[in-house]
Scaffold this motif. Structure first.
Motif, short mmCIF file in Angstrom:
data_model
loop_
_atom_site.label_atom_id
_atom_site.label_comp_id
_atom_site.label_asym_id
_atom_site.label_seq_id
_atom_site.Cartn_x
_atom_site.Cartn_y
_atom_site.Cartn_z
N LEU A 221 2.08 12.60 -9.46
CA LEU A 221 1.17 13.89 -9.84
C LEU A 221 2.50 15.18 -10.12
N LEU A 222 3.79 14.83 -9.43
CA LEU A 222 4.61 15.76 -9.34
C LEU A 222 5.45 15.97 -10.96
N LEU A 223 5.92 15.40 -11.65
CA LEU A 223 5.86 15.25 -13.03
C LEU A 223 5.19 15.54 -13.66
N VAL A 224 3.80 15.48 -13.72
CA VAL A 224 2.70 16.62 -14.52
C VAL A 224 2.91 17.44 -13.70
N VAL A 225 2.85 18.22 -13.17
CA VAL A 225 2.93 19.46 -12.20
C VAL A 225 4.31 20.22 -13.25
N ALA A 226 5.40 19.16 -12.95
CA ALA A 226 6.53 20.33 -13.67
C ALA A 226 5.97 20.13 -15.42
N ALA B 188 1.05 -1.28 0.05
CA ALA B 188 -0.48 0.07 -0.65
C ALA B 188 1.03 1.46 0.29
N VAL B 189 1.76 1.71 1.01
CA VAL B 189 3.34 1.92 0.95
C VAL B 189 3.75 2.51 -0.16
N MET B 190 3.83 1.33 -1.35
CA MET B 190 4.61 2.00 -2.34
C MET B 190 3.15 2.70 -3.45
N ALA B 191 2.60 2.01 -3.32
CA ALA B 191 1.23 2.69 -4.45
C ALA B 191 1.49 3.79 -4.04
N VAL B 192 1.15 4.15 -2.87
CA VAL B 192 0.96 5.77 -2.27
C VAL B 192 1.96 6.98 -3.35
N ALA B 193 4.01 6.36 -3.32
CA ALA B 193 5.12 6.85 -3.53
C ALA B 193 4.56 7.05 -4.78
N VAL B 194 4.03 6.08 -5.65
CA VAL B 194 4.83 5.76 -7.09
C VAL B 194 3.57 7.00 -7.27
N SER B 195 1.89 6.75 -6.51
CA SER B 195 1.33 8.06 -6.82
C SER B 195 1.71 9.52 -6.64
#
Length: 629
Positions: free
Chosen positions: A560-565, A549-556
């Motif tokens: 999201l940050l790449l999309v913002v940049a 569950a933690v790994m899935a949150v980190a990937v998400s």
């Protein structure tokens, strides 16, 4: 020489012969018979009547006279009238004391305003015309309806043992005219009895003329009575005449006779609560009934036969005897006798009946209230009873029939054999008379254990932390004790299935340790113990699920940050130094130089440049080129 008026008289005489009289009743009935002759006029008492006497042809002068002829034949002139032209002048000479008096109307009718009994006479109407005369007779008949019929039955007690006809009743019909007729009826049928005296039956009649002239009739009926007359109904009927040949009828009220007749038969029986088989229950109150067919009711003597001797119990006129709370010792022969001294010598005046008292004593079992046996043993239990009539026995367990008879056989008993056994005694011929006795069978042996297996909540098997409820059931005697290898088990309670089972439950969370060791429940009593272990198989750890569950949150978050940049760079596209924070001064090679048109004013160019450099200087982290001074 003939008289001067001789031819005239000869011619006038034939004319006088055409006179005639019509006689009748007015109103309602009027006789119109030509004279000479006579007629009959009928009228009801109290009604008006007019006697008619009329010439058939008109004449200048004639005389009309009315006469009453008495029973001796003497005529008495009542009224007369003379014809003067178109007028008839008349008067009443003698009413002979009649009230109201006779009247003569303008047409020569003799009027009787209210017909009376004395008016029933012969009346003569005479018509004279010169030397010629003609007359006619009218018979006046008056009818009177009699008063209501009266009957006076014999109120005494009439004996049927007499061998002669006795007076039954007297019937009266008063104030009628002419005299009526009386007929006697029995059960609605006319009695054909003669007027002559005889031993079987006859009737007498007597007619009396009252002071008013009306007639009254009295008839008395005599019959030789028999027992069949006890329920017979009687009445008399009066038949009377009316005008125009009609007849009327007046019936008396119906009456019955009170007869004295000796007893011929006696009935004796046992009343409620006797059964169809003649049994009564011990302790009940029993009624004995005795009835004779004589009248009036005689004395009834109730007795009991013991050693061929009559033991008198009671004497009364009602014919009832009540035995309170009968006991078995009162069974025997009871009788009733009617004390009728007028009965025939061959009449049977007594009857007997059997009184049978049914009883049922308490049941006795060969065992006590409880019977304890070990698994696999066998035994028999006997049920004994005393009663009359012979009772029927049957065995049941939990309302399930096991068999009939006094003996219950139990072989190779199991825990299912435990329970309550009932012996029931009943009497089909005596309803509601029954008894029961029961015992409880206890089956001793080591516990019998049953576990309720629990399945995982998910298809993948048990996982760390899943909650599970474990149930263990056991039976045996003494009652087994249930225990768990883990804490938290519930106290043992009777199971819903019954049959001696007790159950206990344990609720816990599944762990890896439980998967390795398992959970056990144990049932034990003085005869032994049984154990059952619950296993859960492999249990998936709960932590591996948290890492994924933690790994899935980190990937998400990274995505999201790449999309913002990328979005930010698109906003800065087309400006010097976009996304090149480390380079300042000239634009990159290949970028075209900005050219300024000669028509453009310096203010506008400086404004644009200032706007661009201002944006670079005041941007947050922007890395655009700055302009030289």
């Amino acid at each position: 020489m003939e008289p001067r008026d001789g031819p005239a008289r000869g011619c006038r005489a034939p004319r006088l012969l055409v006179l005639a009289l019509l006689l009748g009743a007015h109103p309602g009935a009027r006789a119109e018979e030509p004279l000479p002759g006579s007629s009959l006029v009928e009228v009801m008492k109290g009604e008006p009547v007019a006697l008619n006497c009329t010439a058939l042809a008109a004449h200048d002068h004639f005389v009309l006279e009315w006469f009453l002829v008495d029973r001796s034949g003497v005529r008495h002139r009542l009224a007369s009238a003379q014809q003067q032209g178109s007028e008839l002048q008349g008067r009443v000479h003698d009413s002979r004391g009649r009230s109201p008096p006779y009247q003569l109307d303008s047409q020569g009718h003799l009027v009787l305003t209210e017909a009376q009994v004395g008016d029933e006479q012969s009346y003569v109407c005479v018509v004279r015309a010169g030397a010629a005369s003609t007359e006619a007779t009218t018979e006046l008949r008056m009818f009177a309806k009699p008063e209501a019929t009266e009957v006076f039955p014999n109120k005494g007690i009439l004996s049927v043992v007499e061998d002669f006809a006795q007076e039954i009743a007297t019937c009266n019909s008063r104030n009628g005219n002419p005299a009526p007729q009386i007929t006697w009826y029995q059960n609605g049928q006319p009695l054909r009895v003669p007027m002559e005296v005889n031993a079987e039956g006859y009737m007498t009649s007597r007619t009396v003329r009252e002071a008013s002239g009306l007639q009254s009739l009295t008839s008395t009926l005599y019959l030789r009575l028999r027992k069949a007359h006890r329920d017979a109904s009687f009445h008399c009927s009066v038949s009377y005449n009316l005008p125009m040949g009609r007849r009327g009828r007046l019936d008396s009220p119906v009456f019955h006779l009170t007869l004295h007749y000796p007893t011929e038969n006696v009935d004796f029986w046992v009343g409620s609560p006797s059964t169809t088989e003649g049994w009564v229950r011990e302790g009940d109150s029993v009624q004995l009934f005795c009835r004779g067919d004589g009248n009036p009711s005689m004395e009834y003597v109730f007795f009991r036969l013991q050693d061929k001797q009559e033991n008198v119990l009671k004497t009364n006129l009602e014919g009832n005897l009540t035995l309170e709370g009968v006991q078995r010792g009162q069974s025997g022969t009871y009788g009733c006798r009617v004390e009728d001294y007028d009965a025939a010598e061959d009449a049977v005046l007594s009857k007997t009946a059997e009184l049978r008292v049914a009883y049922l004593d308490p049941l006795e079992l060969s065992t006590g209230e409880e019977l304890s046996l070990h698994l696999g043993n066998s035994t028999t239990v006997n049920c004994s009873v005393q009663g009359l009539p012979t009772p029927a026995l049957r065995w049941t367990k939990d309302f399930v029939p096991l068999g009939n008879g006094p003996t219950l056989s139990l072989s190779s008993i199991t825990f299912d054999s435990a329970g309550t056994y009932v012996c029931e005694a009943s009497m089909p011929t005596v309803p509601l008379l029954s008894r029961t006795q029961s015992f409880k069978l206890l089956v001793q042996g080591p516990p019998q254990l049953s576990a309720e297996e629990t399945q995982p909540q998910t298809e993948g098997g048990w996982r760390e932390g899943d909650e599970v409820r474990l149930v263990c059931s056991a039976r045996g005697y003494p009652e087994p004790k249930l225990s768990w290898s883990q804490l938290g088990g519930s106290p043992a309670e009777p199971a819903l299935t019954g049959q001696g089972w007790v159950s206990s439950s344990l609720t816990l969370k599944v762990t890896s340790a439980l998967s390795r060791e398992g959970v056990s429940c144990e049932a034990s009593n003085t005869h032994g113990k049984k154990q059952h272990v619950f296993h859960f198989g492999s249990v998936a750890p709960q932590t591996s699920q948290a890492g994924v569950a933690v790994m899935a949150v980190a990937v998400s978050v990274g995505l999201l940050l790449l999309v913002v940049a990328a979005f930010y760079c698109m906003r800065r596209k087309g400006r010097p130094g976009c996304c090149r924070r480390g380079e300042k001064g000239a634009p990159p090679p290949g970028d075209p130089q900005l050219s300024h048109s000669g028509s453009e004013r310096p203010e506008q160019t400086g404004l644009l440049m200032g706007g661009a450099s201002g944006g670079a200087r005041h941007g947050s982290g922007g890395f655009g080129d700055e302009a030289p001074e």
